[in-house]
Design a protein around this motif. Sequence first.
Motif, PDB file in Angstrom:
ATOM      1  N   UNK A 158     -13.450 -18.202  17.173  1.00  0.00           N
ATOM      2  CA  UNK A 158     -13.021 -18.920  18.005  1.00  0.00           C
ATOM      3  C   UNK A 158     -14.467 -19.142  19.196  1.00  0.00           C
ATOM      4  N   UNK A 159     -15.140 -17.808  19.102  1.00  0.00           N
ATOM      5  CA  UNK A 159     -15.866 -18.081  20.389  1.00  0.00           C
ATOM      6  C   UNK A 159     -16.616 -19.235  19.934  1.00  0.00           C
ATOM      7  N   UNK A 160     -17.253 -19.085  18.741  1.00  0.00           N
ATOM      8  CA  UNK A 160     -18.144 -20.659  18.413  1.00  0.00           C
ATOM      9  C   UNK A 160     -17.620 -21.842  17.736  1.00  0.00           C
ATOM     10  N   UNK A 161     -16.270 -22.196  18.060  1.00  0.00           N
ATOM     11  CA  UNK A 161     -15.565 -23.240  17.656  1.00  0.00           C
ATOM     12  C   UNK A 161     -15.445 -24.058  19.271  1.00  0.00           C
ATOM     13  N   UNK A 162     -14.911 -23.003  20.094  1.00  0.00           N
ATOM     14  CA  UNK A 162     -15.337 -23.030  21.613  1.00  0.00           C
ATOM     15  C   UNK A 162     -16.104 -23.725  22.180  1.00  0.00           C
ATOM     16  N   UNK A 163     -17.403 -23.034  21.468  1.00  0.00           N
ATOM     17  CA  UNK A 163     -18.891 -23.253  22.328  1.00  0.00           C
ATOM     18  C   UNK A 163     -19.165 -24.749  21.767  1.00  0.00           C
ATOM     19  N   UNK A 164     -18.851 -24.684  20.769  1.00  0.00           N
ATOM     20  CA  UNK A 164     -18.935 -25.941  19.566  1.00  0.00           C
ATOM     21  C   UNK A 164     -19.082 -27.308  20.257  1.00  0.00           C
ATOM     22  N   UNK A 165     -17.633 -27.029  20.454  1.00  0.00           N
ATOM     23  CA  UNK A 165     -16.714 -28.053  22.111  1.00  0.00           C
ATOM     24  C   UNK A 165     -17.455 -28.263  22.954  1.00  0.00           C
ATOM     25  N   UNK A 166     -17.557 -26.725  23.708  1.00  0.00           N
ATOM     26  CA  UNK A 166     -18.337 -27.201  24.745  1.00  0.00           C
ATOM     27  C   UNK A 166     -20.178 -28.107  24.762  1.00  0.00           C
ATOM     28  N   UNK A 167     -20.368 -27.489  23.832  1.00  0.00           N
ATOM     29  CA  UNK A 167     -21.740 -28.325  23.778  1.00  0.00           C
ATOM     30  C   UNK A 167     -22.085 -30.072  23.661  1.00  0.00           C
ATOM     31  N   UNK A 168     -20.685 -30.188  22.434  1.00  0.00           N
ATOM     32  CA  UNK A 168     -20.714 -31.739  22.065  1.00  0.00           C
ATOM     33  C   UNK A 168     -20.630 -32.330  23.179  1.00  0.00           C
ATOM     34  N   UNK A 169     -19.523 -31.358  24.585  1.00  0.00           N
ATOM     35  CA  UNK A 169     -19.478 -31.990  25.831  1.00  0.00           C
ATOM     36  C   UNK A 169     -20.713 -32.079  27.101  1.00  0.00           C
ATOM     37  N   UNK A 170     -20.955 -31.531  26.692  1.00  0.00           N
ATOM     38  CA  UNK A 170     -22.367 -30.829  27.293  1.00  0.00           C
ATOM     39  C   UNK A 170     -23.757 -32.492  26.606  1.00  0.00           C
ATOM     40  N   UNK A 171     -23.985 -32.836  24.944  1.00  0.00           N
ATOM     41  CA  UNK A 171     -24.735 -33.620  24.762  1.00  0.00           C
ATOM     42  C   UNK A 171     -23.884 -34.902  24.908  1.00  0.00           C
ATOM     43  N   UNK A 172     -22.979 -34.894  25.139  1.00  0.00           N
ATOM     44  CA  UNK A 172     -22.352 -35.801  25.735  1.00  0.00           C
ATOM     45  C   UNK A 172     -22.781 -36.401  26.908  1.00  0.00           C
ATOM     46  N   UNK A 173     -21.959 -35.432  28.143  1.00  0.00           N
ATOM     47  CA  UNK A 173     -22.840 -35.621  29.448  1.00  0.00           C
ATOM     48  C   UNK A 173     -24.574 -36.125  29.672  1.00  0.00           C
ATOM     49  N   UNK A 174     -25.268 -35.009  29.021  1.00  0.00           N
ATOM     50  CA  UNK A 174     -26.516 -35.750  29.042  1.00  0.00           C
ATOM     51  C   UNK A 174     -26.690 -37.145  28.898  1.00  0.00           C
ATOM     52  N   UNK A 175     -26.486 -37.581  27.438  1.00  0.00           N
ATOM     53  CA  UNK A 175     -26.565 -38.558  26.598  1.00  0.00           C
ATOM     54  C   UNK A 175     -25.929 -39.764  28.025  1.00  0.00           C
ATOM     55  N   UNK A 176     -24.651 -39.674  28.591  1.00  0.00           N
ATOM     56  CA  UNK A 176     -24.474 -40.112  29.295  1.00  0.00           C
ATOM     57  C   UNK A 176     -25.637 -40.048  31.141  1.00  0.00           C
ATOM     58  N   UNK A 177     -25.733 -39.290  30.939  1.00  0.00           N
ATOM     59  CA  UNK A 177     -26.426 -38.653  32.454  1.00  0.00           C
ATOM     60  C   UNK A 177     -28.011 -39.465  32.002  1.00  0.00           C
TER      61      UNK A 177
END
Length: 657
Positions: A158-177
């Motif tokens: 569960x932690x890995x899946x949650x972290x993967x989801x957060x990382x995707x969100x982080x990368x998306x934010x980084x791409x937008x930035x």
Amino acid sequence: MKRLLTSFTNIAKLLPIKVLFPAFIFVGFFVLILFQYYIEKKETFERIRVTYMNNARIIGDNIQQIAEFFIVKSNIEMVEKVIATYSAHENIDLIVLVDHTQTVVSSSRREMKGKTYYYPKETRGCSLRDVKIICVYDLLDITGNKSYIYIVFNLEREFKEANAMLMKKLLLSFLVLSISTYTLYLFVEGLVIKELNQILSFINASSEGKNPAQSMSVEGKNEFSVIKKAMNEAWKTIWKFANTDDITGLYNRRKMKAIYEAELLNLNKPIFVALIDLDNFKNINDLFGHDFGDMVLVEFSKRLLEETRARNFYCGRFGGDEFMLMGSFDEETSLRENIKSLKDSLSRGYKIGAVDINLTMSMGYIMEKDTKMPFYEALKCCDIALYRGKGTTRDTIVVFSKEEEEKEKRKSQVLLRMKSALEMGEFYLVYQPIFNVDTSSAIYYEALLRWTSPTLGEVSPAEFIEYAETSGFIIELGKFVIRRAIADSKRFGLPVSINISARQFYDTGFMEYLEGCIVEEKVDRDMLMLEITETQNVIADELILSQVMKFKSKGFKISIDDFGAGYSNITLLNKLKPNVLKIDMQIIRGLEVGEESVALVKAIVDMARAFGTEVVAEGVDSEKKVEKLKELGVKKMQGFYFARPERIETILGLSQS
């Protein structure tokens, strides 16, 4: 912290704004996104822990109740089926049932059955350890003995899946930035940097003296537009002060230099540079005042600008009453005609208010054909030509020649070496006797200054005396001659005459120095004769005449040199009453060719007798002249016929022999 901030500031100063500004925005938002990621990660993981802790308790309670029900009935097989059933749950990692001796009765892992299993007995219920939830429950069998069931829930997935989801969100934010930052970079590059580069280019062009008409385009009403508009207006004023003369409005020396170097030097055709100097302009200032003089310069400049524009020349004010011309030409003859016609146009009368002014001017110019000089070297050549014209007839045009340049170089060398030559003992005195032909003996000696230089060779007195006069060094040379000649008069035992220049009479310390040398050497005043040259018009100068009279009143003898070729008049001579008149050698040379010189010598002798003055003929070089002079009543003579100038050692040696 302060040092770190200073280092960061210094690094930031090295980066261009188009990089620094977007980078600053990027770093700021990137830190903010990371901070948001870690906060959200912490909250998500905590939420997972709470949710699964509740689930673990529910599942654990169910397992405990079911297992305890079958244990009481001693139905271990059903307990094992319960354990096997719940072991299939995706989050359950391990279920272990142990008896009171800590022996594994049943386990989700078969290999553990029958083995001893240790667990924290003090732990009851469910607790969180890292990514696992551990639940421990007590079970009572029919005999009243306690058994324990140990359940391990694993939350790592569960932690890995949650972290993967957060990382995707982080990368998306980084791409937008990143996209936003690049867009900002393009915006800054296209708007801010473009504006700044335009301002920078304008400043660079301004520093090179470009025309203020090439101003920046102003669009919009933002801050850059306001700044550019203000800079355009300021530059027009600055350019005017930096490149034009404040009185006449013509280009100044700085602007003329810029035009010469940027335009004329790059032309594939001959160019010329000229200097114009208004003759006797000081008289206008002295007579009418400087305000009037400025008005004359303004009117002259207007005409000069009009004439030069018609000829495609550049013109400017060099300073004072000096102006400058320059431009290109095709043929030397046409240039000479062009300059002459320009000078004629400039010399036409001017009407300033109610006053009519006629101006004359001297011009010196240089033509540069194959090779072109640096600006100030060309001006120096013009200056040489100009002052050759000023020193002769004035109101003339003189073109620079190599001979004049060599003469100027020689003058510079002489002036440069003169002071050190005096210190190094390169100057010395020679003496030429004045003879009394009746007694055939020397009655006194004339001291003559000579200079032999190791680098320049023999330097003519006619050359270095002139330069010493104009530079003011004649004062130091005069002191050397005075001290040496007074000392040598004691060795001769006869008076010595010294040539004195007008500059020395203007020197307030001259008389004091002269009298100091006489006292120091312990000689009488009548052992020294001061010789002044009539051709310099010194005795017509009231100040010098008063000084000469003062010397004469103190007992010094006065001799007028080159008499008959200058400006003296009978009234001045009667007032001065010199001790000696030395007839100019040009008159003496004419004794053998015409009666005019004879009559002139006779008139001088008669006048001298009337004043009680002795007469000396200089430049006597033949026996015929000696005889003729004796007939005319001249008894004292000087010249090569009697002796050439020699050092005192040679003269005394000859006398002794």
